[in-house]
Design a protein around this motif. Structure first.
Motif, short mmCIF file in Angstrom:
data_model
loop_
_atom_site.label_atom_id
_atom_site.label_comp_id
_atom_site.label_asym_id
_atom_site.label_seq_id
_atom_site.Cartn_x
_atom_site.Cartn_y
_atom_site.Cartn_z
N VAL A 141 0.85 -1.20 0.00
CA VAL A 141 0.00 0.00 0.00
C VAL A 141 0.89 1.25 0.00
CG1 VAL A 141 -1.61 1.35 1.43
CG2 VAL A 141 -2.03 -1.08 1.04
N VAL A 142 1.98 1.20 0.74
CA VAL A 142 2.87 2.36 0.78
C VAL A 142 3.59 2.53 -0.57
CG1 VAL A 142 4.87 3.40 1.92
CG2 VAL A 142 3.14 2.20 3.27
N TYR A 143 4.02 1.44 -1.18
CA TYR A 143 4.64 1.57 -2.51
C TYR A 143 3.62 2.09 -3.53
CZ TYR A 143 9.24 -0.26 -1.42
OH TYR A 143 10.51 -0.40 -0.92
N GLY A 144 2.37 1.68 -3.37
CA GLY A 144 1.32 2.24 -4.23
C GLY A 144 1.22 3.75 -4.04
N ILE B 142 12.39 5.64 -6.13
CA ILE B 142 11.22 5.01 -5.52
C ILE B 142 11.56 4.54 -4.11
CG2 ILE B 142 9.71 2.97 -5.69
CD1 ILE B 142 9.97 3.34 -8.80
N GLU B 143 12.70 3.89 -3.97
CA GLU B 143 13.13 3.43 -2.65
C GLU B 143 13.35 4.60 -1.69
OE1 GLU B 143 14.03 0.13 -1.10
OE2 GLU B 143 12.30 0.03 -2.42
N ALA B 144 13.92 5.68 -2.21
CA ALA B 144 14.17 6.85 -1.35
C ALA B 144 12.86 7.42 -0.83
CB ALA B 144 14.94 7.92 -2.13
N ARG B 145 11.85 7.47 -1.71
CA ARG B 145 10.56 8.01 -1.24
C ARG B 145 9.90 7.05 -0.26
NH1 ARG B 145 6.77 11.98 -4.49
NH2 ARG B 145 8.68 13.16 -4.08
N TYR B 146 10.08 5.75 -0.46
CA TYR B 146 9.55 4.80 0.53
C TYR B 146 10.18 5.07 1.90
CZ TYR B 146 8.61 0.52 3.09
OH TYR B 146 8.22 -0.37 4.07
N ARG B 147 11.48 5.33 1.93
CA ARG B 147 12.15 5.64 3.21
C ARG B 147 11.61 6.94 3.80
NH1 ARG B 147 13.16 0.99 4.66
NH2 ARG B 147 13.31 2.15 6.58
N GLU B 148 11.35 7.93 2.92
CA GLU B 148 10.75 9.18 3.41
C GLU B 148 9.37 8.91 4.02
OE1 GLU B 148 11.21 12.99 1.04
OE2 GLU B 148 11.79 11.53 -0.49
N PHE B 149 8.63 7.99 3.40
CA PHE B 149 7.32 7.60 3.92
C PHE B 149 7.46 7.02 5.33
CE2 PHE B 149 4.13 7.65 0.41
CZ PHE B 149 3.01 7.88 1.19
N CYS B 150 8.48 6.21 5.52
CA CYS B 150 8.69 5.63 6.84
C CYS B 150 8.89 6.73 7.87
CB CYS B 150 9.91 4.70 6.83
SG CYS B 150 9.70 3.24 5.81
N LYS B 151 9.68 7.74 7.51
CA LYS B 151 9.91 8.86 8.43
C LYS B 151 8.63 9.65 8.66
CE LYS B 151 14.19 10.49 6.77
NZ LYS B 151 15.05 11.68 6.68
N GLU C 170 14.51 6.94 19.42
CA GLU C 170 15.61 5.97 19.49
C GLU C 170 16.20 5.65 18.13
OE1 GLU C 170 13.54 2.83 21.67
OE2 GLU C 170 12.65 4.60 22.61
N LYS C 171 15.45 5.92 17.08
CA LYS C 171 15.96 5.42 15.80
C LYS C 171 16.25 6.47 14.74
CE LYS C 171 11.48 3.89 13.92
NZ LYS C 171 10.59 2.79 13.69
N SER C 172 15.91 7.71 14.97
CA SER C 172 16.22 8.67 13.91
C SER C 172 16.43 10.08 14.42
CB SER C 172 15.09 8.69 12.87
OG SER C 172 14.14 9.68 13.18
N ALA C 173 17.04 10.87 13.60
CA ALA C 173 17.32 12.26 13.93
C ALA C 173 16.06 13.10 13.97
CB ALA C 173 18.29 12.85 12.92
N GLU C 174 14.95 12.53 13.44
CA GLU C 174 13.67 13.25 13.47
C GLU C 174 13.24 13.59 14.89
OE1 GLU C 174 11.23 13.86 10.69
OE2 GLU C 174 13.19 13.85 9.76
N GLY C 175 13.73 12.81 15.86
CA GLY C 175 13.31 13.02 17.23
C GLY C 175 13.95 14.24 17.88
N LYS C 176 14.97 14.77 17.26
CA LYS C 176 15.75 15.89 17.82
C LYS C 176 14.85 17.08 18.18
CE LYS C 176 18.56 18.18 15.36
NZ LYS C 176 19.33 18.55 14.20
N ALA C 177 15.13 17.68 19.30
CA ALA C 177 14.33 18.82 19.75
C ALA C 177 14.34 19.94 18.71
CB ALA C 177 14.90 19.35 21.05
N PHE C 178 13.22 20.57 18.51
CA PHE C 178 13.24 21.74 17.65
C PHE C 178 12.40 22.87 18.21
CE2 PHE C 178 9.09 22.16 15.79
CZ PHE C 178 8.53 20.94 16.07
N LEU C 179 11.50 22.55 19.14
CA LEU C 179 10.67 23.64 19.65
C LEU C 179 11.35 24.37 20.80
CD1 LEU C 179 6.91 22.63 19.73
CD2 LEU C 179 8.01 24.39 18.40
N LEU C 180 11.88 23.61 21.71
CA LEU C 180 12.54 24.23 22.86
C LEU C 180 13.79 23.44 23.21
CD1 LEU C 180 9.77 25.26 25.38
CD2 LEU C 180 11.31 26.72 24.11
#
Lengths: 314, 314
Positions: free
Chosen positions: B259-262, B286-295, B304-314
């Motif tokens: 479904v995500v690849y769709g 296609i693979e790169a966008r699938y990884r972006e979807f995961c994020k 625990e698993k990605s830099a997305e968790g890094k503080a940005f508000l305060l």
């Protein structure tokens, strides 16, 4: 880490395909506070009139909400009457009586000026700003608004937005505020107005969150028995802010979970009239639905961590 | 593990706020095949007329698609002319010329009867069933349909649905087919008609998948530059089936990723007129966008698993 919420407390008369209810406890501050009360201490600032039933006050107190900022004045409480269409997506406002809410001018008690989390419910943006000015700078300020203020008090709204951290609105409001039909471009341009993050509520479709370096999207929890969508957006905001105040951090990871907790609270809220179901939850049920949300939304590495990966087609 | 797809090949004339294009390569089998071609071998069965431009055949062949089942007949190719509104969500059909497609009656070559994956594009449900009957039982049969068949050939459609594994339709079609406004109840009742899983396409809002024991939901990939939504649903189905054929399993974990690849393929498709962008991808993109979807979609344990968790508000 208590939250102060300023908004409306109302008596709603609601008609849906599932029935009619009159004088239901309503208003943005009400739904927000009840949802947030499961996570943290909440103080509400709003105005009510002499017609406000005692049982509604009892309910708010039973949820542990600080109602010392609920000003009882001479006159009538804000009343809203609305009707939902058969698919519950379309809503017609049949009557709005602002009553005392028309002259609402929130004055904060000293005990409310030091709350670290502030939610500015959907009221006149000048009033939102006056509340913020009465406070010691909170750790996190979130706000809501609506098409009426975007159209009629745009400059005041922009001044308020320049001071808030988190804006929580729906997709139509996002497009209208940015004057841009593409939601993603609209979101980016709203981030230039001040908010550090924008959460877009999309009702049955879920929610999106934009910050300068990150986009997050989650579907809504599929609810089989939607009875009354009133207050879904405010209970969403209550769950979101309640979770953030509870964990005491505002990083991207916390914000994403907060959006999901907001969705959890909204999904409970819509299953009965007014805030009835929302008032009757346990934290165990909230946590269980959060875990269901994790299952609902996961797709990468799923076979390794849950039974959901088990073959079922062939 | 090749896929056989039966559907339309068309010449589309498309008007969007970003321009006009005439005689664009279109049709359900076209979008499906191009999207699926990145994942596996695809054979298409459809009809075209003498007016069909050679360059369109060249494109399909360049994507490695087996077009031996593309029947060139005397007459004119199916033509569709449509216009999109300013938000690209509303579409008006200005003209439909069925031409040769009106008498399309797919006869499979022997080499096509043994494909393990079958996608029945949106054609008359009696024809869908006749195709299925010409095949050795495939491993996975998926199909699409539309409001016209739900209204006018309901019994034939129900017979077809009793034979398919996977139904891929949009939310309006889901509600109409089940005659039930609540999408979740509608989905459950459709699963009683035969399909082992139902995938609901919700355009810019994402997709939901229902199976008897599991629900999966994912938001759409936020696309800043939507130029032409034509073929989004069929490129979604092509990515979905292509992924399933590629991995060779049909368990719940594979279906969710599918479904995500769709969604990935649909998100590329809408950024240019017709299948232009869709034809110009690389598997790396296609693979790169699938990884972006995961994020985009992750919220639990994110810190625990990605830099997305890094503080940005305060």
């Amino acid at each position: 880490m208590g939250i102060l919420v300023v908004g409306s407390v109302a008596l709603d008369s609601i008609k849906t395909p599932f029935g009619d209810k009159a004088d239901v406890l309503g208003g943005s501050a009400t739904y927000f506070s009840i949802a947030a009360s499961y996570f943290t201490d909440v103080s509400m600032v709003a105005v009510i009139g002499e017609d406000f039933p005692e049982k509604h006050l009892t309910l708010l107190q039973r949820k542990g909400i600080d109602i010392s900022g609920l000003q009882l004045q001479k006159g009538k409480t804000f009343r809203w009457k609305g009707e939902y269409g058969s698919d519950l997506n379309s809503r017609t406002t049949l009557e709005t009586q602002l009553n005392l809410f028309a002259d609402f001018s929130p004055k904060l008690a000293d005990s409310h000026r030091t709350h670290k989390y502030l939610f500015l419910g959907n009221i006149d943006p000048d009033l939102q700003r006056s509340v913020l000015e009465q406070m010691e700078r909170p750790r996190l300020v979130a706000c809501d608004t609506m098409n009426y203020w975007i159209e009629n008090k745009r400059d005041a709204l922009l001044r308020t937005l320049s001071l808030v951290d988190l804006l929580v609105i729906n997709d139509a409001e996002t497009r209208q505020l940015a004057n841009e039909p593409n939601l993603i471009r609209a979101a980016r341009s709203i981030l230039d107005l001040g908010p550090k993050a924008l959460v877009i509520k999309r009702g049955e479709y879920g929610a999106l969150m934009f910050s300068p370096k990150s986009v997050f999207g989650v579907t809504a929890f599929p609810v089989e028995d939607v009875v009354d969508p009133t207050g879904a957006g405010d209970s969403f905001a209550g769950g979101l802010m309640g979770y953030l105040a509870n964990v005491g951090t505002c990083d991207n990871a916390a914000l994403r979970k907060a959006v999901v907790y907001g969705s959890v609270m909204a999904s409970f809220n819509v299953t009965d009239f007014g805030p009835q179901q929302l008032s009757d939850m346990t934290f165990t049920e909230i946590e269980a639905r959060y875990r269901e949300f994790c299952k609902l939304a996961s797709f990468d590495n799923i076979s390794e961590k849950s039974a959901e990966g088990k073959a079922f087609l062939l």
